[in-house]
Design a protein around this motif. Structure first.
Motif, PDB file in Angstrom:
ATOM      1  N   THR A 490       0.594  -1.193   0.352  1.00 51.36           N
ATOM      2  CA  THR A 490      -0.030   0.164  -0.162  1.00 51.36           C
ATOM      3  C   THR A 490       0.806   0.883  -0.102  1.00 51.36           C
ATOM      4  O   THR A 490       0.070   2.076  -0.799  1.00 51.36           O
ATOM      5  N   LEU A 491       1.984   1.488   0.677  1.00 53.73           N
ATOM      6  CA  LEU A 491       2.476   2.630   1.391  1.00 53.73           C
ATOM      7  C   LEU A 491       3.342   2.422  -0.770  1.00 53.73           C
ATOM      8  O   LEU A 491       3.548   4.230  -0.382  1.00 53.73           O
ATOM      9  N   ALA A 492       4.093   1.052  -1.316  1.00 56.95           N
ATOM     10  CA  ALA A 492       5.004   1.900  -1.847  1.00 56.95           C
ATOM     11  C   ALA A 492       3.748   2.307  -3.506  1.00 56.95           C
ATOM     12  O   ALA A 492       4.081   3.138  -4.725  1.00 56.95           O
ATOM     13  N   SER A 493       2.253   1.889  -3.307  1.00 58.41           N
ATOM     14  CA  SER A 493       1.415   2.370  -4.523  1.00 58.41           C
ATOM     15  C   SER A 493       1.292   3.800  -3.617  1.00 58.41           C
ATOM     16  O   SER A 493       0.817   4.482  -5.174  1.00 58.41           O
ATOM     17  N   MET A 494       1.879   4.456  -3.070  1.00 56.21           N
ATOM     18  CA  MET A 494       1.524   5.948  -2.537  1.00 56.21           C
ATOM     19  C   MET A 494       2.616   6.635  -3.264  1.00 56.21           C
ATOM     20  O   MET A 494       2.589   7.774  -2.850  1.00 56.21           O
ATOM     21  N   GLY A 495       3.587   5.680  -3.840  1.00 52.02           N
ATOM     22  CA  GLY A 495       5.135   6.345  -3.807  1.00 52.02           C
ATOM     23  C   GLY A 495       5.899   6.713  -2.541  1.00 52.02           C
ATOM     24  O   GLY A 495       6.208   7.747  -2.359  1.00 52.02           O
ATOM     25  N   LEU A 496       5.075   6.112  -1.634  1.00 54.21           N
ATOM     26  CA  LEU A 496       5.903   6.198  -0.263  1.00 54.21           C
ATOM     27  C   LEU A 496       6.700   4.825   0.527  1.00 54.21           C
ATOM     28  O   LEU A 496       6.799   4.555   1.508  1.00 54.21           O
ATOM     29  N   SER A 497       7.066   4.064  -0.309  1.00 65.24           N
ATOM     30  CA  SER A 497       8.199   3.257   0.548  1.00 65.24           C
ATOM     31  C   SER A 497       8.758   3.265   0.806  1.00 65.24           C
ATOM     32  O   SER A 497       9.583   4.415   0.730  1.00 65.24           O
ATOM     33  N   TYR A 498       9.578   2.654   1.484  1.00 70.68           N
ATOM     34  CA  TYR A 498      10.652   3.075   2.246  1.00 70.68           C
ATOM     35  C   TYR A 498      12.220   3.443   1.243  1.00 70.68           C
ATOM     36  O   TYR A 498      12.779   4.518   1.812  1.00 70.68           O
ATOM     37  N   ASP A 499      12.478   3.338   0.089  1.00 65.88           N
ATOM     38  CA  ASP A 499      13.283   3.691  -0.081  1.00 65.88           C
ATOM     39  C   ASP A 499      13.254   5.721  -0.784  1.00 65.88           C
ATOM     40  O   ASP A 499      14.156   5.804  -1.484  1.00 65.88           O
ATOM     41  N   SER A 514       1.884  -6.258   8.061  1.00 66.51           N
ATOM     42  CA  SER A 514      -0.410  -6.872   8.319  1.00 66.51           C
ATOM     43  C   SER A 514      -0.027  -8.029   8.802  1.00 66.51           C
ATOM     44  O   SER A 514       0.594  -8.386   9.829  1.00 66.51           O
ATOM     45  N   ALA A 515      -1.243  -8.844   8.455  1.00 69.43           N
ATOM     46  CA  ALA A 515      -1.605  -9.953   9.234  1.00 69.43           C
ATOM     47  C   ALA A 515       0.125 -11.212   8.844  1.00 69.43           C
ATOM     48  O   ALA A 515       0.176 -11.514   9.526  1.00 69.43           O
ATOM     49  N   PHE A 516      -0.096 -11.196   7.319  1.00 69.25           N
ATOM     50  CA  PHE A 516       1.040 -12.435   7.108  1.00 69.25           C
ATOM     51  C   PHE A 516       1.908 -12.301   6.698  1.00 69.25           C
ATOM     52  O   PHE A 516       3.314 -12.687   5.835  1.00 69.25           O
ATOM     53  N   GLY A 517       2.438 -10.925   6.681  1.00 67.92           N
ATOM     54  CA  GLY A 517       3.817 -10.031   5.577  1.00 67.92           C
ATOM     55  C   GLY A 517       3.590 -10.199   4.296  1.00 67.92           C
ATOM     56  O   GLY A 517       2.499 -10.483   3.784  1.00 67.92           O
ATOM     57  N   SER A 518       4.374  -9.904   3.783  1.00 65.27           N
ATOM     58  CA  SER A 518       4.505  -8.994   2.652  1.00 65.27           C
ATOM     59  C   SER A 518       5.237 -10.288   1.316  1.00 65.27           C
ATOM     60  O   SER A 518       5.501 -10.052   0.349  1.00 65.27           O
ATOM     61  N   THR A 519       5.515 -11.385   1.345  1.00 71.52           N
ATOM     62  CA  THR A 519       6.721 -12.427   0.831  1.00 71.52           C
ATOM     63  C   THR A 519       5.092 -13.817   1.050  1.00 71.52           C
ATOM     64  O   THR A 519       5.093 -13.924   2.002  1.00 71.52           O
TER      65      THR A 519
END
Length: 808
Positions: A490-499, A514-519
């Motif tokens: 979600t953050l990346a989709s808004m241009g707000l990723s960590y990088d 998140s509930a189950f992680g990103s991978t």
């Protein structure tokens, strides 16, 4: 990678309770040295034991060094003093007074090493009428109010699974230790921390007077006897190949379920958009859902639920958890050597840092394994610090946290920082309101908001708009931490990723949960605490034996609260590292990983001995008599745990039957377990004629662990909690009366209790933040308010703000 606590030295004198604290600090990079007496810690014999290896000990002491120090010998005490002078943090779980009597208590060590942080972890703390009581996990479940909410109406209350207590206490100890250490970095002074496991459970596991979540709308405030009918909070339904659980909280989720059911006319009334109405109609609604689900498999229901926006999750057994593809791909479970020659399927750890999972690196040490490897003297004294603050100031003053978190997890995580001095700005969008703000029952504000968002500020901002995103980036440039618990990506989709954020501010720490992680294949699954614990095996163990469709974990939102503390520890560790490097970090915590780690002993045992672990109910597989016993009165219960043969002798004397101590069928632990029915009957007959309080007082006076089942209102008048000022009151102008609330979890000698500034209404500080932090003019703010990008509350003094709020 360099772990965040690299260079921090920890002495670990815990034995059982609190051991997971040192394990997590070691995971995060601290050099943790476990100090045991001759022969090793008692916890080395903690059950379950497989092939001579204590599984709880192996898991909770991985990544540590191990040495032997005899505290009954003057040379041993001198050795401890030397170690303390070279250490940053000392954690111990001895009974109150034991170390002081030997001249190596907190006061003595602090005088010798003023920079040392000393953390005491005991069942009831260093003060209060229960100070010298004995406790087990089961006893703490009873006293904390957890037991009174677990079980079926009309049946005996049901003990939750083992392990959750110790890990909860350990995480609160780790947070407290790092908070005091962070304070020391800026003041040069250590301090003493008094952590009561009782209070950690009361306030930190799933507090009755704390953030409760949306499902609280379906609960009663009168706390009836015989336990609430919690099965309808997060109901479980049979399906073609097992069971599934659903969580219908938001209006849109109910609408998806309504359409899935074929839009039955009896539920077309808009009143069923609310949780209380659906809860009241469960007897009619749930049979419809059960009929719909009966012919479909778990995977089919989860997939269709996801397509319709209905949170559905499978209820997995421990064996299924161990072979689930998601946990393997995500790295949450791995085959690890936990003792010499013993490999098992093991929960790897709580957190990932910069994309790398932080977990087990080395097995738990053998007794005295590192005696011949003395620690090197430090080039820099342990107490080195900037000295920029006076001792006693708020330790997180000067930090700014941008809080995008939602519901229970989000509220609890950021509150830890707000309570201890950070400027926490809750960023919220009126178009997508936080679920906590929707859980109110008649009042103008949800009690959970008052509890969970105290001491924070609120910025109403549409992050999805280009200008809203740019305002957020400007805030990030001067911030320290960003917290979020959206669906992965979600953050990346808004241009707000960590990088992207680190390019603006290299020192920023971004925590995504998140509930189950990103991978892994479940990375986009809808998830709440009840679905997480169902998928991780917790729910399958939290039931009466032989009754698979009556899960008894419905009255809790576990693991939300404790997963938030796990995350707060990782964030604080990253802040500690940043004081040395100036660099930020990307952190990730999956709630599922918290549940897996805390159920680790059962999972590992099942991996080593397939088919041997099942729901024990109230029978402790490793002790007798032990469990939940009826006392005199209506629905009055207490928990008693006879840990060993010495406890049995003390129990027999206490109940006036000393001769039973020598009866062959009862003499040893193994014989008592074999004759559990008979030995439980002896204790049960004695208890039935006594009130819980009287029985517990008599047993505790004899040194036998026992605790009365307390209901939530009784916590507010419990003499021990009252003596320790465990509760205070929080007020809010939008609530009709004050709310009891936690004053603190741990007592610090040099950190004040959290203030009680009332929680903000949504967008309350929008203008203030834009003016003070972004130097925006009134005209700029007015324009953004008019366009709905900035969202002050309806009480905004600007005519434009009032009009915009009315339009929303």
């Amino acid at each position: 990678m360099t772990l965040p606590l690299t260079g921090v030295r920890v002495l670990d004198l815990t034995d059982g309770l609190g051991e997971s604290c040192g394990r997590y600090l070691a995971d995060l990079g601290a050099q943790v040295t476990k100090v045991e007496g001759p022969g090793g810690a008692r916890s080395r014999r903690a059950e379950p034991v497989v092939d001579g290896v204590s599984i709880p000990f192996a898991l909770r002491n991985a990544n540590k060094r191990g040495i032997v120090v005899d505290l009954d010998d003057p040379a041993g005490r001198d050795r401890l003093r030397e170690l303390a002078a070279e250490s940053d943090i000392l954690i111990e779980s001895h009974a109150p007074g034991v170390l002081s009597e030997r001249g190596v208590g907190a006061a003595e060590l602090s005088a010798l090493a003023p920079s040392l942080v000393c953390v005491s972890v005991t069942p009831f703390g260093q003060t209060g009428p229960y100070r010298d009581w004995a406790a087990t996990e089961q006893v703490l479940y009873a006293l904390s109010g957890v037991l009174s909410r677990s079980g079926a109406p009309g049946a005996e209350p049901l003990l939750p699974p083992a392990g959750l207590v110790e890990e909860t206490v350990g995480m609160h100890a780790a947070w407290s230790a790092l908070l005091a250490y962070y304070d020391r970095i800026h003041t040069g002074r250590g301090q003493v921390v008094d952590l009561s496991a009782f209070e950690a459970l009361v306030h930190g596991f799933d507090p009755g007077f704390g953030t409760q979540g949306s499902a609280a709308a379906g609960r009663s405030d009168d706390f009836p006897r015989n336990r609430p009918d919690a099965s309808n909070f997060y109901p479980v339904f049979p399906c073609a190949d097992g069971y599934v659980r659903i969580c219908l909280l938001a209006k849109r989720q109910w609408r998806g379920m309504f359409e899935w059911l074929g839009e039955p006319e009896e539920f077309a009334d808009p009143k069923y958009d609310t949780i209380p109405a659906r809860f009241a109609a469960a007897d009619t609604l749930h049979p419809l859902i059960e009929a719909l689900f009966a012919s479909r498999t778990r995977d089919q229901l989860v997939a269709e639920g996801a397509a319709r926006g209905v949170p559905v999750g499978g209820v997995l057994s421990l064996g299924e958890v161990l072979t689930t593809e998601h946990f393997d791909v995500a790295g949450a479970l791995a085959d690890v050597e936990i003792a010499t020659g013993m490999h098992a399927r093991v929960p790897t750890g709580y957190v990932s840092i910069d994309g790398a999972r932080v977990g087990i690196r080395t097995p738990a040490p053998e007794v005295g394994e590192h005696d011949a490897q003395p620690e090197a003297k430090r080039e820099t004294p342990a107490g080195s610090a900037s000295g920029t603050r006076q001792s006693g100031s708020r330790p997180l003053d000067g930090l700014r946290v941008l809080d995008l978190g939602v519901i229970v997890f989000g509220a609890e995580l950021s509150r830890q920082f707000a309570d201890y001095g950070a400027d926490v700005v809750k960023v919220e969008n009126a178009k997508f309101p936080d679920g906590l703000r929707q859980s109110k029952r008649g009042a103008a504000l949800a009690a959970s908001v008052a509890w969970g968002h105290r001491n924070k500020r609120s910025l109403g901002l549409d992050l999805r708009s280009p200008e809203g995103g740019e305002l957020f980036r400007r805030l990030v440039a001067e911030a320290d931490v960003v917290l979020a618990n959206f669906k992965p990506g979600t953050l990346a989709s808004m241009g707000l990723s960590y990088d992207e954020l680190a390019a603006l501010n290299p020192g920023i720490i971004v925590s995504e949960s998140s509930a189950f992680g990103s991978t892994g294949p479940w990375n986009n699954r809808l998830g709440y605490g009840p679905l997480v614990r169902a998928a991780c095996g917790v729910s399958a163990l939290w039931r009466y034996p032989g009754n698979e469709d009556l899960l008894c974990d419905g009255s809790t939102v576990y693991p939300d609260h404790i997963a938030a503390h796990v995350t707060a520890i990782a964030v604080l560790a990253a802040l500690i590292q940043r004081t040395r490097t100036g660099r930020g970090a990307a952190l990730e915590v999956a709630q599922a990983d918290t549940a897996l780690v805390q159920l680790g002993a059962q999972l590992v045992t099942e991996s080593l001995r397939p088919g041997t672990v099942s729901a024990p109910g109230n029978s402790d597989p490793f002790a007798a008599p032990a469990g939940v016993f009826a006392c005199a009165g209506d629905d009055e219960w207490c928990v008693v745990s006879v840990r060993d043969d010495d406890d049995w002798v003390r129990l027999c004397t206490a109940i006036g039957t000393p001769e039973l101590a020598d009866v062959p069928a009862f003499r040893t632990r193994s014989e008592r377990i074999r004759n559990r029915v008979d030995v439980d009957a002896v204790l049960g007959e004695w208890l039935q004629t006594r009130s819980p309080a009287a029985a517990v007082a008599q047993l505790q006076a004899a040194g036998v662990p026992a605790g009365m089942m307390l209901r939530l209102p009784e916590l507010l008048t419990d003499p021990h909690l009252a003596a320790r000022d465990a509760y205070t009151e929080t007020h809010h102008a939008l609530l009709p009366k004050a709310l009891p609330t936690a004053a603190r979890v741990a007592r610090f000698s040099a950190i004040a209790d959290p203030p009680l500034r009332q929680a903000p209404i949504a967008g309350q500080h929008s203008r203030e933040i834009c003016a003070d932090l972004l130097n925006m003019t009134t005209a700029e703010v007015d324009r953004l308010v008019a366009e709905g990008i900035l969202q002050p509350p309806a009480t905004d003094p600007s005519p434009i703000g009032v009009a915009a709020s009315a339009a929303r």
